[in-house]
Design a protein around this motif. Structure first.
Motif, PDB file in Angstrom:
ATOM      1  N   ILE A 121       1.120  -1.534   0.233  1.00 38.26           N
ATOM      2  CA  ILE A 121      -0.397  -0.310   0.056  1.00 38.26           C
ATOM      3  C   ILE A 121       0.578   1.585  -0.088  1.00 38.26           C
ATOM      4  N   PHE A 122       2.441   1.212   0.207  1.00 35.38           N
ATOM      5  CA  PHE A 122       3.051   2.762   0.437  1.00 35.38           C
ATOM      6  C   PHE A 122       3.585   2.763  -0.599  1.00 35.38           C
ATOM      7  N   HIS A 123       3.472   1.643  -1.552  1.00 34.99           N
ATOM      8  CA  HIS A 123       4.089   1.696  -3.037  1.00 34.99           C
ATOM      9  C   HIS A 123       3.236   2.406  -3.826  1.00 34.99           C
ATOM     10  N   HIS A 124       2.397   2.007  -3.583  1.00 36.41           N
ATOM     11  CA  HIS A 124       0.765   2.447  -3.994  1.00 36.41           C
ATOM     12  C   HIS A 124       0.693   4.035  -3.832  1.00 36.41           C
ATOM     13  N   LYS A 125       0.591   4.180  -2.303  1.00 36.55           N
ATOM     14  CA  LYS A 125       0.281   5.756  -2.046  1.00 36.55           C
ATOM     15  C   LYS A 125       1.260   6.809  -2.600  1.00 36.55           C
ATOM     16  N   LYS A 126       2.899   6.081  -3.086  1.00 35.50           N
ATOM     17  CA  LYS A 126       3.624   7.236  -3.409  1.00 35.50           C
ATOM     18  C   LYS A 126       3.046   6.982  -4.937  1.00 35.50           C
ATOM     19  N   PHE A 127       2.828   5.677  -6.002  1.00 33.98           N
ATOM     20  CA  PHE A 127       2.743   6.432  -7.180  1.00 33.98           C
ATOM     21  C   PHE A 127       1.014   6.808  -7.863  1.00 33.98           C
ATOM     22  N   SER A 128       0.356   6.376  -6.869  1.00 31.56           N
ATOM     23  CA  SER A 128      -0.876   7.134  -7.116  1.00 31.56           C
ATOM     24  C   SER A 128      -1.180   8.282  -7.955  1.00 31.56           C
ATOM     25  N   PRO A 129      -0.931   9.267  -6.744  1.00 30.10           N
ATOM     26  CA  PRO A 129      -0.764  10.692  -7.901  1.00 30.10           C
ATOM     27  C   PRO A 129      -0.079  11.138  -8.578  1.00 30.10           C
ATOM     28  N   ARG A 130       0.528  10.233  -9.559  1.00 21.05           N
ATOM     29  CA  ARG A 130       1.428  10.604 -10.887  1.00 21.05           C
ATOM     30  C   ARG A 130       0.163  10.225 -11.565  1.00 21.05           C
ATOM     31  N   LEU A 131      -0.692   9.170 -11.326  1.00 19.02           N
ATOM     32  CA  LEU A 131      -1.711   8.886 -12.209  1.00 19.02           C
ATOM     33  C   LEU A 131      -3.115   9.688 -12.601  1.00 19.02           C
ATOM     34  N   LEU A 132      -2.956  10.075 -11.369  1.00 17.06           N
ATOM     35  CA  LEU A 132      -4.287  10.695 -11.373  1.00 17.06           C
ATOM     36  C   LEU A 132      -4.008  12.403 -11.287  1.00 17.06           C
ATOM     37  N   VAL A 133      -3.439  12.838 -12.167  1.00 15.44           N
ATOM     38  CA  VAL A 133      -3.313  13.688 -12.577  1.00 15.44           C
ATOM     39  C   VAL A 133      -3.292  13.554 -14.666  1.00 15.44           C
ATOM     40  N   MET A 134      -2.909  12.503 -15.038  1.00 13.02           N
ATOM     41  CA  MET A 134      -2.823  12.128 -16.116  1.00 13.02           C
ATOM     42  C   MET A 134      -4.404  11.764 -17.121  1.00 13.02           C
ATOM     43  N   GLN A 135      -4.589  12.983 -18.109  1.00  8.04           N
ATOM     44  CA  GLN A 135      -5.779  12.745 -18.592  1.00  8.04           C
ATOM     45  C   GLN A 135      -6.396  11.949 -19.277  1.00  8.04           C
TER      46      GLN A 135
END
Length: 298
Positions: A233-247
């Motif tokens: 879950i820590f890796h998910h928390k770190k990486f997900s913000p990169r995905l959630l700005v991609m249109q």
């Protein structure tokens, strides 16, 4: 085996390619890295201008798990092979005059084949039935999907491996570059916040992010798990913000855009809520921004 390998590398550096090849062949019998030894044998044969043997040992290296196709394509030792059909086939580029759909299918087949060869345990998180089902679904829909949709589904396909080092990264430049919201976000204990933004949107920094395009941010966070593999879950928390700005990723999650614009719902420190219309920009614009163009919440 390390002494034999060091000898082989020394011989290679000294231009003694036949002797180096013999040493790498000995290392193959007792060493733990056959793909590397075979790759270096291919290098030796290339330097000896023996194309047939060079490609033969490159094939063997790949069969034994050589993972770095970028190095294979950029290695100066194989420049002379760049127009060779067999070499291009090793890179997944050997077929010409293919239609758009055929090229995408070839890419999908190449990726799936290499995942099976290179991944230590492809069925660790998902069964072979799940893998094959997803593969067939993508293959069937390629004629119906636009390029962005195909890339996003390639991302989800690689994410089935369920670990951080196996992922498809979206294009960052060129005509296929993904667009991005001009903000950075981070998930704290009490929710998601805008931690930085491009200056025209500086009023957003420090505000709590509640939704994007009508979809709750917590729902988007849960969905983002399926677009990139994570060990925990820590890796998910770190990486997900990169995905959630991609249109293109957000659109696949159900976020609504109109002419590259969407609505974000925000909350300030006093609990007042507001909506903000924001337009995505391309990655090259973001990467060329000067530091003074960015604002953060500090």
């Amino acid at each position: 085996s390390q002494y034999i390998v060091r000898l082989a590398i020394s011989q290679q550096n000294a231009g003694k390619y036949e002797e180096s090849t013999e040493s790498f062949l000995k290392a193959l019998e007792i060493g733990n890295w056959p793909d590397i030894y075979l790759y270096n044998i291919a290098v030796n044969y290339s330097r000896l201008n023996n194309t047939v043997k060079s490609i033969e040992y490159l094939e063997k290296s790949i069969e034994n798990g050589w993972p770095d196709y970028r190095k294979l394509e950029s290695d100066d030792d194989f420049k002379s092979l760049h127009s060779n059909t067999e070499f291009l086939t090793l890179l997944g580029k050997g077929k010409y005059n293919l239609s758009r759909d055929e090229r995408w299918i070839e890419d999908l087949d190449f990726m799936y084949e290499k995942l099976k060869i290179l991944h230590y345990d492809l069925n660790n998180r998902n069964t072979q039935i799940v893998w094959d089902s997803n593969y067939e679904q993508i293959r069937e829909n390629i004629p119906k999907w636009d390029d962005d949709k195909i890339i996003v589904n390639f991302m989800k396909f690689a994410a089935l491996a369920g670990e951080g080092h196996t992922k498809v990264l979206p294009p960052r430049d060129g005509d296929s570059a993904f667009r991005s919201l001009p903000i950075q976000i981070y998930f704290f204990k009490d929710g998601a916040y805008v931690t930085a933004s491009v200056k025209p949107n500086k009023k957003l920094s420090g505000k709590k992010l509640l939704s994007i395009g009508g979809v709750d941010i917590n729902e988007l966070y849960e969905k983002s798990y399926y677009y990139a593999g994570h060990e925990n879950i820590f890796h998910h928390k770190k990486f997900s913000p990169r995905l959630l700005v991609m249109q293109e990723v957000l659109e696949d999650m159900g976020v609504q855009f109109d002419n590259n614009k969407t609505i974000m719902e925000l909350e300030d420190e006093s609990g007042n809520r507001s909506e903000y219309s924001i337009e995505t920009i391309t990655r090259d614009i973001i990467e060329n921004l000067e530091e003074e163009d960015l604002t953060n919440s500090n």
